[in-house]
Each structure stands twice: as C-alpha cells, then as structure tokens.
Design a protein around this motif. Structure first.
Motif, mmCIF file in Angstrom:
data_model
loop_
_atom_site.group_PDB
_atom_site.id
_atom_site.type_symbol
_atom_site.label_atom_id
_atom_site.label_comp_id
_atom_site.label_asym_id
_atom_site.label_seq_id
_atom_site.Cartn_x
_atom_site.Cartn_y
_atom_site.Cartn_z
ATOM 1 N N LYS A 21 20.656 -98.131 40.019
ATOM 2 C CA LYS A 21 21.035 -96.808 39.638
ATOM 3 C C LYS A 21 20.588 -96.655 38.312
ATOM 4 C CE LYS A 21 24.907 -96.678 42.859
ATOM 5 N NZ LYS A 21 26.304 -96.422 43.080
ATOM 6 N N CYS A 24 23.733 -98.618 35.697
ATOM 7 C CA CYS A 24 24.182 -99.992 36.015
ATOM 8 C C CYS A 24 23.203 -100.622 36.964
ATOM 9 C CB CYS A 24 25.558 -99.848 36.651
ATOM 10 S SG CYS A 24 25.388 -98.778 38.134
ATOM 11 N N CYS A 26 23.676 -101.753 40.122
ATOM 12 C CA CYS A 26 24.078 -101.276 41.539
ATOM 13 C C CYS A 26 22.786 -100.894 42.221
ATOM 14 C CB CYS A 26 24.987 -100.329 41.823
ATOM 15 S SG CYS A 26 26.663 -100.978 41.442
ATOM 16 N N VAL A 38 28.591 -100.079 44.579
ATOM 17 C CA VAL A 38 29.527 -99.336 43.406
ATOM 18 C C VAL A 38 30.095 -100.650 42.614
ATOM 19 C CG1 VAL A 38 31.642 -98.074 42.982
ATOM 20 C CG2 VAL A 38 30.347 -97.906 44.989
ATOM 21 N N CYS A 39 30.097 -100.158 41.113
ATOM 22 C CA CYS A 39 30.499 -101.096 40.352
ATOM 23 C C CYS A 39 31.521 -100.168 39.129
ATOM 24 C CB CYS A 39 29.508 -101.893 39.581
ATOM 25 S SG CYS A 39 28.657 -100.748 38.275
ATOM 26 N N CYS A 42 29.219 -97.216 37.613
ATOM 27 C CA CYS A 42 29.256 -96.042 38.416
ATOM 28 C C CYS A 42 30.574 -95.385 38.938
ATOM 29 C CB CYS A 42 27.832 -96.149 39.420
ATOM 30 S SG CYS A 42 28.158 -97.540 40.570
#
Ligand code: ADP
Ligand code: MG
Ligand code: ZN
Length: 345
Positions: A21, A24, A26, A38-39, A42
């Motif tokens: 992304k 990040c 991900c 997802v982290c 984000c």
C-alpha cells in the motif's frame, strides 16, 4: 443540429500495481478475505506514522513522463478532510497545491483527425476501503484502504462522448504499457468520473457541469455522457437551470440520477500532511525512470504502419492492448506482417 456545444473534462483514477500500500507494507492483492490486508497504519489508528512507498512515486512519475508532464520535484501530500465510514482517517491523503505532475497532454485520434487534450495534473492519493450493504447489515472491508492511486485530471478539452472514449482508451493503453497498473476496469483499477456541461455554440464561458460517477467501462462512459447531454439540453429547453452536482450512472436503466450537491474545494479544508515530507526524486532515479520508459502505443503504432502499410485506424486496433501488440509482433517476425495483421484484425 443542436444549438449547444458539449464540454467534457475527465478525472481518471488508476490503481498502481505496487506490491504494498501507499504508506504501509500491507499487500494490495485483490479479492482476498475481507480485512486481512490491514495494519494499524492503513486502519488509521491514532499516533501511527505513514511511510511513503517509493515504487508508487516511480510509477506515478512514469505516468507523468509518458503524458509529457512537468514533474515537480517537491510535491506535497495534503489531507483532504471528509467523513466516510470506509475511510478510517476521516481524511484522504492526497496532493493538492503541489501535485507530482502538471501541464501534460495526450493526443487522440477521432474521425481521422488528431486532437490534443491537455492534462491538468496527476497526483498520488490513497483509495478508500469498501462498505458492503446486505439486507439490514452493513459491513466494512479495509483491504483496499490506502492502496495507491493516481488521479489524472484532464482539461475540459473534449467536445463529445466519442472524444472522451478515445481519450480514455488511449490513456488506458498507455498506463498498461507502462506496467504501472493492471488496468482492470471491472475490479476498479481504472475508473473514470466524467464532468459534462453544455453551452450555446460560440459562447465564451463554460456552462455548469455535472460530475458523473461510477463509469466502469468505455461503453458506459459513452452512454452516460450521451444521456447527460440530452438531459441538460432538455432542461435548458424547459427553462430550467443546470445545478452543479454529482450524478450516478445507472447502467441497467441507462440514466444518470442526482446523488448529491457538488462540494466545493474549500469544503475539504486541505492542508499539507504534517506527517509526510515533500516528495523528492534524485537525479539518478529520474534519469533511470526516463530511460526505462517502454515504447508507448503511439510510437508502436507508427512502427506497425511502417511494417504493414496498414492505415492508422487499423494499426491503432493492433496496439490498443499491449498483449495483442506483443502477439502481433511475435507472429510478424515469422511471417508476412501484413497477413498477420489482417488475420488479427
Ligand atoms: P473536482 O475534484 O472538484 O471535481 P477537479 O479539478 O479534480 O475538481 O476536476 C474537475 C474536472 O472537471 C476537470 O477534468 C475539468 O477539466 C473539468 N471541468 C471543469 N469545468 C468544467 C465544465 N464547465 N464542463 C465540463 N468539465 C469541466
Ligand atoms: Mg471531480
Ligand atoms: Zn497497512
């Protein structure tokens, strides 16, 4: 003959096919279990810090180079504030006053004539997640949240749905040739908003525009714009005023319907994102990216015309898809180029 002239400007969103992304690590893979990519970053948890994806800058720059833009080596990320449940930050990270690319152009061919369409700007931004509504439940999937996008904004230089479609097809071919997107329109990797207005022929000022959202195929772009032109002409004929608004295209009914009044720039309260530095590109990166630009569809078409003696509209069909052009070229190396071309056409 209509007494009105149509004016169209397009905003095109292109998903960049980076592995991760925009801010990040991900993955950006499409179609996986909801909320697995997802982290904290984000998902917009408080206190997290975004870190810019270098490949996204490279891909966005390539698009700018291919569209003859000026590349700004001090572009700035800005927060575009608005609320939407699938956007956990409550702002979108985008670029505003200082975008990465500006002042480009793209030449299109319509009815045997070449026309130059201005590219106002290309900026980088994050995509939103997805709301899914089923019965009386609503779900939220953040897999797509903060996937990198570029938005390519054209000048209001197009005068018909045919020109808009020709522009979009040419643009689509270029970004796919560049290898910066998979270009999949059904999956939303290449999406278009069309701004449409009409004005009396010969008028100096533009009319009020409607912005048509949700155009996910070339055919829908054509049909939605044609519908919208007719709607605006009928409205003016009935003495109504066109209001600036966002309209949704319904492909099943082939109509556009008002979604909301169009927000103004000041509603977003843009300001530079204090978590992100200006984007700088080193001289080494810049010249490498420039040198690595592949042969683009227009140049390839000229080469195919020389190889086959085909007229331009037919050579254009051959280069529209990179896969098709590669196939033609591989086959033409082993047989009569004109015959291969005719067979494919
Ligand atoms: P916004 O985000 O408010 O839609 P943008 O600057 O991103 O603003 O995009 C505006 C788009 O609308 C551009 O493509 C521009 O060419 C086009 N446009 C502006 N005025 C008109 C008009 N009167 N008729 C048709 N298109 C227009
Ligand atoms: Mg818009
Ligand atoms: Zn993440």
């Amino acid at each position: 003959m209509s007494a009105y002239e149509t004016v169209i400007g397009l905003e095109v969103h292109v998903h960049l096919c980076t592995k991760s992304k925009l801010f990040c690590s991900c993955p950006t893979t499409f179609g996986v279990e909801p909320n697995t990519n997802v982290c904290e970053v984000c998902a917009g948890m408080p206190g997290v810090l975004p870190v810019l994806n270098q490949t996204a800058v490279e891909y966005a720059t390539r698009a700018g180079l291919a569209l003859d833009c000026t590349i700004n080596n001090d572009s700035v990320f800005a927060r575009k504030n608005y609320f939407y449940p699938d956007m956990p930050y409550n702002y979108q990270i985008s670029q505003f006053e200082r975008p990465l690319c500006e002042f480009g152009h793209l030449d299109i061919n319509v009815g045997g004539e070449t026309k130059r369409i201005g590219i106002t700007r290309i900026h980088m931004e994050t995509d939103a997640g997805k709301n899914i509504h089923e019965g009386d439940h609503s779900y939220l999937d953040l897999n797509r949240a903060a996937v990198p996008l570029i938005e390519i904004v054209s000048e209001p230089d197009m005068r018909s749905a045919e020109e808009a479609v020709a522009y979009l097809k040419a643009l689509h071919a270029i970004v796919v040739y560049l290898g910066i997107t998979d270009g999949n329109m059904e999956e939303g990797s290449f999406r278009c908003d069309a701004n449409v207005s009409i004005r009396p022929k010969g008028a100096a000022e533009f009319g009020t525009r409607a912005e048509l959202k949700n155009l996910n195929s070339f055919r829908n772009v054509q049909r939605a714009i044609d519908y919208e032109i007719a709607r605006q002409q009928d409205a003016l004929a009935d003495g109504e005023e066109i209001v600036q608004e966002t309209r949704l295209y319904d492909a099943t009914k082939n109509i556009t319907a008002s979604m909301r009044g169009k927000e103004e720039v000041h509603d977003y309260r843009y300001f530079p994102d204090p978590d992100l530095l200006p984007v700088t590109i080193t001289d080494e990166e810049f010249s490498r990216w420039q040198q690595e630009l592949p042969e683009l569809p227009a140049a390839r078409m000229q080469r195919f015309i020389t190889m086959t003696g085909l007229p331009e509209p037919e050579a254009e069909v051959l280069v529209q898809s990179r896969a098709m052009a590669d196939f033609f070229e591989a086959a033409a190396a082993k047989a009569d180029a004109r015959k291969v071309a005719n067979f494919i056409l």
